[in-house]
Scaffold this active site. Structure first.
Site, short mmCIF file in Angstrom:
data_model
loop_
_atom_site.label_atom_id
_atom_site.label_comp_id
_atom_site.label_asym_id
_atom_site.label_seq_id
_atom_site.Cartn_x
_atom_site.Cartn_y
_atom_site.Cartn_z
N GLU A 1 0.87 -1.17 0.00
CA GLU A 1 0.00 0.00 0.00
C GLU A 1 0.91 1.23 0.00
OE1 GLU A 1 -2.28 0.86 3.53
OE2 GLU A 1 -3.63 2.18 2.43
N ARG B 1 6.02 -12.82 9.45
CA ARG B 1 6.73 -11.58 9.13
C ARG B 1 8.05 -11.54 9.87
NH1 ARG B 1 2.48 -7.54 10.57
NH2 ARG B 1 3.80 -6.22 9.31
N LYS C 1 4.89 0.72 10.70
CA LYS C 1 4.83 2.01 10.01
C LYS C 1 4.43 3.10 10.98
CE LYS C 1 3.68 0.51 5.30
NZ LYS C 1 2.62 0.47 4.29
#
Length: 588
Positions: free
Chosen positions: A39, A270, A280
Site C-alpha cells: 500500500e 513476518r 509504520k
RNA sequence: UGCCCGAUGGUGUAAGGGUAGCACAGCAGUUUUUGGUACUGCUAGUCCAGGUUCGAAUCCUGGUCGGGUAACCA
C-alpha cells in the site's frame, strides 16, 4: 550461484503444484506467478524486504513472473510520493517486475462490475446502518452477530442504491455495500463484511472518478485473479482472511460458465528484529517527532535508511535468504543483518586509513636520514581479499596522527598497542617506538614522540640480529600523515534502541507508556576525522547504486553520505569491524 | 471468553515413521602487516502427558505456552 537453499513450506507447495499440474501442464515450472502488493502509504522497511525477496525470488527461481502492484484502495492515506519511493526501493534491491507497474485502481471498473453481479445474485446488499451500528451488531467472540435490518432488501433496490452510491449521491459513511455471508460465523471476517464504502476523496491516480472505494478483502483476491497470480503470499495476520478471499472468488464464480481464476493465498511469518521497531505507525512517530532526521535516516530500519547507511542490496538479500520462511513468529538477532553486511563489504570494499580520534605523533629521528620534511610514498594494499584491487600510494612524513585509543600510558596486560617504550608497526609504513609523551597543562597526552626503524620500510620485519633472532611486534596501527590528512565529518551510528524488544511494554508500565523511552541516546556521534588524501581511488569498484563504500582499516565500513560536498565529505559508519579486543575489555 | 495458527540448542532453520543436521552467537585454538578475514575443534535442542508403531521431532488425543483475530485500514 549454486548454493542450495532449503526447501521451505511455500516451495514445497509450489513443487507439489508443478508436479500435479494445478496451474498448467504438469512439470511446467514457469507457471509461478507472484506479486508484491504494497500500500503506498509509507516507506518500505526491512520486513518488506523479506516479502519482496520471497515473491520476486520465487518467480525468478522457477522462471515465472512477479508483479509489482500497488494496493491503492484507500485514497485518504495514499500518496504518489510513496509510490515513487517504493519503486526505487524494489529496484535498488535488485528485482524486476513483470511488465508495467500495476495498481489496484486499474481494476476499479472490474471490481464494480463484479459487485453488481453479487447484488444481482443476492449475495450482497446495501446497508444503511451507521458504522457504530454495524460494529455493535457484529457480535463478540462468544456471541454471534445479528442481521442488519436491510439485509433482505430487494435486489432492485440494492442495485438502485448502489448506483446512487457510485454516482456520489450519498455522504461519506452513510451507506455501505456488504456481502451476505453469515453473521453467526466464528470468523469475524465472514460476518457480512463491507465490500464498498463511500469516500469522497481524491485518489492519487483516479482523481475524483469514484466516490466509492473497495475494501481490502474485496479487492485483493480480485486483483490477484485478474493478474493470473498463482501463489499469493502474505503475512500471517491475513490467515484468518483467507476464507473470505476464497469466498469472494467462489461467489463470483457460482453459476458462471467461465469461472475467473482462483489463486492460492499462503501466509508466512513476518520478520522481527531485535533492537528494532518495524511498524509504520511507530516509524512515522519517530520521523514526525524528530527523533530521526527522516525516513532515510541511517538509523532507520527502512530500505532507504539502510541504503543511506551503506548496506548493500546483496547483504540484505543474503540476510533474508538465511533467516528462512516459516509460520513461526520468530525474532531474528539484528546482529545477523549486520553480519551479512560485513560479509559482503569485507569482500568488496576498498580499504583506506582514517583516524577518527586523532593523536599527534612526531617521528623524532625522521631528519636523520636527510631532510626532515621529506615525504615517502608507502604502498598500501587496497583489498587483501581481492588481489585485483591493487595498491595505492599513501604519504608518510615526520608528523602523523594515530588513534588516541591506540596509546596507553599505563597499558593493561595483552594490550598490543603503543605505550612508552613499546614498539608497533604502522601499517604499510614503518615500525615506531614511543620514547616520550607531551602533555598539556591538564596532564593529558597531546603528542607522542617516537623513533622509526628505517629497516622496517613497508612494515616488514627487520633483518635478524647477530644471533639470528628476529624482532617482533604484536600491534599494527593505522595512521595518516598530518601534512596530508583531510578533515572529514564522520557519523558514527549505533542501534536506535537500547533494549532488545523496544516495542514491548514492560508489565509494570501503564497505558501511557511510550516506546520512545527505549531510544538509545548514543545512537549518533559525529566526529571530525583525519582521512588519507586521494581517498577516491581510480581503481575502486563501481557500486551499482553509485554509493561509495570503504573499509576504514581497523574501524569498520563507511560510505559517503548524500550530505557531502566535494569540499567537505561526510561519511556514515555502516558497521564496525568485529573487535575481539573491545569485547574482551568490556567483559572485565 | 470464541475461532485460526504455531512450538526442535542462546537465536534462527533442516530432518516428509528409521543416525536430530546446518547457520549465527558463545567458548578454545591455528593463520595473519586490520585484535579484521579465513580455518579447526568444543558447548548446547525435539513444550508436557498419554496413545498408535518393531521404531515418533514427525501420526492421533488432551494439556501448556506463544502469536493472530471483533476499521466503512491494509
Amino acid at each position: 550461484m549454486t548454493d542450495e537453499k532449503p526447501v521451505h513450506f511455500i516451495k514445497q507447495i509450489i513443487e507439489d503444484d508443478i508436479a500435479s499440474g494445478r496451474w498448467g501442464e504438469p512439470g511446467d515450472r514457469s507457471i509461478v506467478r507472484t506479486r508484491f502488493p504494497p500500500e503506498p502509504n509509507g516507506f518500505l522497511h526491512i520486513g518488506h524486504a523479506k516479502a519482496i525477496c520471497l515473491s520476486f525470488g520465487l518467480a525468478a527461481e522457477y522462471g515465472g513472473t512477479c508483479n509489482l502492484r500497488f494496493d491503492d484502495t484507500n485514497p485518504t492515506r495514499e500518496e504518489d510520493a510513496y509510490v515513487r519511493s517504493i519503486i526505487g526501493d524494489v529496484k535498488w534491491l535488485g528485482f524486476e517486475w513483470d511488465g508495467e507497474v500495476k495498481y489496484a485502481s486499474d481494476y476499479f471498473g472490474q471490481f464494480h462490475a463484479w459487485a453488481v453481479e453479487l447484488i444481482e445474485t443476492g449475495k450482497a446488499y446495501v446497508d444503511d446502518q451507521t458504522p457504530e451500528q454495524i460494529r455493535a451488531t457484529r457480535g463478540t467472540p462468544t456471541a454471534p452477530g445479528t442481521n442488519s435490518p436491510f439485509r433482505d432488501r430487494a435486489i432492485d433496490e440494492n442495485l438502485d442504491l448502489f448506483a446512487k452510491m457510485k454516482a456520489g449521491g450519498f455522504p461519506d459513511g452513510s451507506r455501505v455495500l456488504r456481502a451476505k455471508i453469515d453473521m453467526k460465523s466464528p470468523n469475524f471476517n465472514l460476518r457480512d463484511p463491507v465490500i464498498y464504502r463511500i469516500l469522497h476523496a481524491r485518489h492519487h491516480r483516479t482523481g475524483a472518478d469514484w466516490s466509492i472505494y473497495p475494501m481490502y478483502d474485496w479487492a485483493h483476491g480480485l486483483e490477484d485473479s485478474i493478474e493470473g497470480i498463482t501463489h499469493s503470499l502474505c503475512t500471517l495476520e491475513f490467515e484468518i482472511h483467507r476464507p473470505l478471499y476464497d469466498w469472494f472468488i467462489d461467489a463470483i464464480n457460482e453459476g458462471r460458465s467461465e469461472p475467473i481464476h482462483h489463486p492460492q493465498q499462503t501466509e508466512f511469518a513476518r520478520l522481527n528484529l531485535t533492537y528494532t521497531v518495524l511498524s509504520k505507525r511507530r516509524l512515522l512517530e519517530l520521523v514526525e517527532g524528530g527523533q530521526v532526521t527522516g525516513w532515510d535516516d541511517p538509523r532507520m530500519p527502512t530500505i532507504s535508511g539502510y541504503r543511506r547507511r551503506g548496506y548493500t542490496p546483496e547483504a540484505i538479500r543474503s540476510f533474508v535468504g538465511e533467516v528462512g520462511i516459516t509460520k513461526f513468529d520468530s525474532v531474528i538477532d539484528v546482529g545477523r543483518l549486520e553480519n551479512a553486511c560485513r560479509e559482503h563489504l569485507n569482500r568488496a570494499a576498498p580499504r583506506r586509513m582514517c583516524v577518527l580520534n586523532p593523536l599527534r605523533v612526531t617521528i623524532t629521528n625522521w631528519g636523520e636520514g636527510g631532510d626532515e620534511n621529506r615525504v615517502e610514498m608507502m604502498d598500501a594494499v587496497n583489498n587483501p581479499e581481492d588481489d585485483s584491487a591493487g595498491t595505492r600510494p599513501v604519504p608518510f612524513g615526520r608528523t602523523l596522527y594515530i588513534e588516541r585509543e591506540d596509546f596507553m600510558e599505563d597499558p593493561p596486560r595483552k594490550f598490543f598497542r603503543l605505550g612508552i617504550g613499546r614498539e608497533v608497526r604502522l601499517r604499510y609504513a614503518y615500525w615506531v617506538k614511543c620514547h616520550d609523551v607531551v602533555k598539556d597543562e591538564r596532564g593529558e597526552v597531546i603528542e607522542l614522540l617516537c623513533t622509526y626503524d628505517p629497516a622496517t620500510r613497508g612494515g616488514d620485519s627487520p633483518p635478524p640480529d647477530a644471533q639470528g633472532k628476529v624482532r617482533k611486534v604484536k600491534g599494527t596501527l593505522h595512521w595518516v600523515s598530518a601534512a596530508h590528512a583531510l578533515d572529514v565529518e564522520v557519523r558514527l551510528f549505533d542501534r536506535l534502541f537500547s533494549v532488545e524488544s523496544p516495542a514491548r511494554k514492560p508489565k509494570d508500565e501503564g497505558d501511557d507508556w511510550d516506546f520512545k523511552t527505549n531510544l538509545n541516546p548514543g545512537s549518533l556521534t559525529v566526529v571530525q576525522a583525519k582521512l588519507e588524501p586521494n581517498w577516491r581511488g581510480e581503481s575502486d569498484p563501481k557500486w551499482a547504486d553509485g554509493i561509495e563504500r570503504f573499509q576504514f582499516e581497523r574501524q569498520g565500513y563507511f560510505c559517503v553520505d548524500c550530505d557531502s560536498s566535494d569540499q567537505s565529505p561526510v561519511f556514515n559508519r555502516t558497521a564496525t569491524l568485529r573487535d575481539s579486543w573491545a569485547r574482551a575489555t568490556n567483559k572485565r
